[in-house]
Scaffold this active site. Structure first.
Site, mmCIF file in Angstrom:
data_model
loop_
_atom_site.group_PDB
_atom_site.id
_atom_site.type_symbol
_atom_site.label_atom_id
_atom_site.label_comp_id
_atom_site.label_asym_id
_atom_site.label_seq_id
_atom_site.Cartn_x
_atom_site.Cartn_y
_atom_site.Cartn_z
ATOM 1 N N LYS A 29 1.097 -0.971 0.139
ATOM 2 C CA LYS A 29 -0.009 0.223 0.243
ATOM 3 C C LYS A 29 0.760 1.862 -0.301
ATOM 4 O O LYS A 29 1.610 1.628 0.605
ATOM 5 C CB LYS A 29 -0.824 0.443 1.170
ATOM 6 C CG LYS A 29 -2.363 -0.726 1.461
ATOM 7 C CD LYS A 29 -3.067 -0.586 2.441
ATOM 8 C CE LYS A 29 -4.104 -2.367 2.421
ATOM 9 N NZ LYS A 29 -5.107 -1.515 4.057
ATOM 10 N N GLY A 41 -7.922 18.980 -18.346
ATOM 11 C CA GLY A 41 -8.864 19.071 -19.760
ATOM 12 C C GLY A 41 -7.508 20.581 -20.269
ATOM 13 O O GLY A 41 -8.093 21.461 -19.734
ATOM 14 N N ASN A 45 -7.716 24.405 -19.019
ATOM 15 C CA ASN A 45 -6.303 24.990 -18.551
ATOM 16 C C ASN A 45 -6.234 26.683 -19.125
ATOM 17 O O ASN A 45 -5.263 26.977 -18.660
ATOM 18 C CB ASN A 45 -5.387 23.638 -19.121
ATOM 19 C CG ASN A 45 -5.093 23.281 -17.622
ATOM 20 O OD1 ASN A 45 -5.625 22.861 -16.565
ATOM 21 N ND2 ASN A 45 -4.638 21.870 -18.304
ATOM 22 N N LYS A 185 -0.327 25.059 -32.431
ATOM 23 C CA LYS A 185 1.024 25.148 -31.881
ATOM 24 C C LYS A 185 1.359 23.443 -31.677
ATOM 25 O O LYS A 185 1.830 22.456 -29.998
ATOM 26 C CB LYS A 185 1.092 25.215 -29.595
ATOM 27 C CG LYS A 185 2.222 25.823 -29.156
ATOM 28 C CD LYS A 185 1.524 25.850 -28.073
ATOM 29 C CE LYS A 185 1.235 24.512 -27.212
ATOM 30 N NZ LYS A 185 2.131 23.302 -27.322
ATOM 31 N N ASP A 256 -0.388 23.751 -21.932
ATOM 32 C CA ASP A 256 -1.712 24.806 -22.060
ATOM 33 C C ASP A 256 -1.223 26.584 -21.690
ATOM 34 O O ASP A 256 -2.038 27.254 -21.992
ATOM 35 C CB ASP A 256 -2.672 24.550 -21.554
ATOM 36 C CG ASP A 256 -3.040 22.891 -21.085
ATOM 37 O OD1 ASP A 256 -3.203 22.938 -22.626
ATOM 38 O OD2 ASP A 256 -3.514 22.184 -20.364
ATOM 39 N N SER A 284 6.883 28.770 -19.015
ATOM 40 C CA SER A 284 7.976 28.154 -18.115
ATOM 41 C C SER A 284 7.676 28.359 -16.442
ATOM 42 O O SER A 284 8.299 27.627 -15.234
ATOM 43 C CB SER A 284 8.993 28.889 -18.135
ATOM 44 O OG SER A 284 9.494 28.455 -19.685
ATOM 45 N N ALA A 286 4.950 28.319 -15.281
ATOM 46 C CA ALA A 286 4.145 26.922 -14.880
ATOM 47 C C ALA A 286 4.862 25.488 -14.046
ATOM 48 O O ALA A 286 4.631 25.241 -13.872
ATOM 49 C CB ALA A 286 2.900 26.020 -15.656
ATOM 50 N N ASN A 289 5.600 25.426 -10.592
ATOM 51 C CA ASN A 289 4.743 24.992 -10.088
ATOM 52 C C ASN A 289 4.260 23.458 -9.820
ATOM 53 O O ASN A 289 4.402 22.630 -10.595
ATOM 54 C CB ASN A 289 3.621 25.805 -9.698
ATOM 55 C CG ASN A 289 3.582 27.401 -9.200
ATOM 56 O OD1 ASN A 289 4.244 27.612 -8.454
ATOM 57 N ND2 ASN A 289 2.855 27.964 -10.204
#
Length: 310
Positions: A29, A41, A45, A185, A256, A284, A286, A289
């Protein structure tokens, strides 16, 4: 008919879960921390990215079941305007798990459930009833939608003089190019497939993108180069932007975020040099985080300032 500056379309949304654990051991577990939930999605986003840039959009989604309801609750909490086409089958879920022992990230994406012909027609009817300057179609198709579904949306956009931005791949993207859109893109691998070659070197990207433009597939081709940055190509210009060096925690939503940064910049009437730099800055930021959090506004602004003269 209410006019929207930006509309995003997500036919295959996901309820994103993310959690941390310590140590991946087979047949035992794996105890995880309490999960974080987010609405995900492609198009969702993009709308979230636009919201972080203090812009607005209408997010059109096809959602159903308890997971679909939870996505709508999250969008309401984030003050993101949306219009939902209800589906009989429930919305898919995805899961991101981070091993704190190794800082390795594991991403589990499940396929979307099918949509009926009636639901497909309702999506098309909804898009036809909207008036927008930009429509962003992002993410995968789900069962029940043919490979020419996004092409059908492209024909609606062309008829209404709406600028369509597409971030998808495979046969769905190839069909879109037959009708022609404002911006696509692809990454380098996807671009190679679009022109029928196995791979592309960096110095071949410009010519490959121009092939698509000359055939009327798109007015603008933005090619994502991953950690190397991105290029923006038009019929008479080429602009390479390096990716800033940042401490990466997760790549979830980076593409996204890039699209969101670019369409927001376009909606603000910024020039193409700024558009691609806002895209790279948001993409970049994004990666700085964890999980599915996208980017922070202050990070995107700081990286854009660094990129302005690059």
């Amino acid at each position: 008919m209410k006019k929207h500056k930006i509309v995003t379309l997500t036919v295959n949304p996901a309820l994103d879960k993310s959690a941390h654990f310590s140590g991946l051991v087979p047949e035992q577990k794996i105890r995880c921390e309490a999960p974080l939930y987010d609405a995900g999605g492609g198009g969702i986003n993009v709308s979230k990215a636009i919201s972080r840039l203090e812009g607005t959009s209408l997010s059109v989604i096809a959602s159903g079941g308890p997971s679909g309801e939870m996505i709508k609750e999250i969008l309401n909490k984030e003050s993101i305007s949306f219009q939902s086409i209800e589906t009989k089958n429930l919305t898919r879920e995805s899961f991101v798990a981070v091993d704190d022992n190794t800082n390795s990230q594991y991403r589990f994406n499940f396929p979307g459930t099918s949509v009926t012909d009636a639901e497909k027609n309702e999506i098309i009817k909804t898009v036809e009833g909207l008036e927008a300057e930009f429509i962003v179609v992002s993410g995968s198709l789900r069962d029940g939608l043919s490979v020419d579904f996004y092409q059908q949306i492209a024909k609606i956009a062309k008829k209404s003089d709406t600028k369509m931005i597409v971030d998808t791949s495979g046969e769905g993207l190839k069909k879109v190019l037959e009708t022609g859109v404002y911006l696509i893109k692809p990454n380098v691998g996807e671009l190679a497939k679009l022109i029928g070659v196995e791979r592309l070197e960096m110095e071949e990207v410009n010519d490959a993108a121009k092939q698509i433009i000359e055939k009327g597939g798109a007015e603008i081709v933005v090619v994502s180069l991953g950690p190397q940055g991105a290029v923006l190509v038009t019929k008479d210009s080429y602009d390479y932007v390096p990716a800033p060096n940042v401490a990466k925690k997760s790549t979830v939503g980076a593409g996204d975020s890039m699209v969101g940064g670019m369409v927001w910049a376009l909606s603000q009437n910024k020039n193409l040099k700024e558009v691609i730099r806002w895209g790279v800055a948001c993409g970049s930021a994004a990666t700085m985080n964890e999980g599915t959090q996208l980017f922070k506004l202050e990070d995107a602004k700081r990286l854009f300032e660094w990129l302005k003269d690059k």
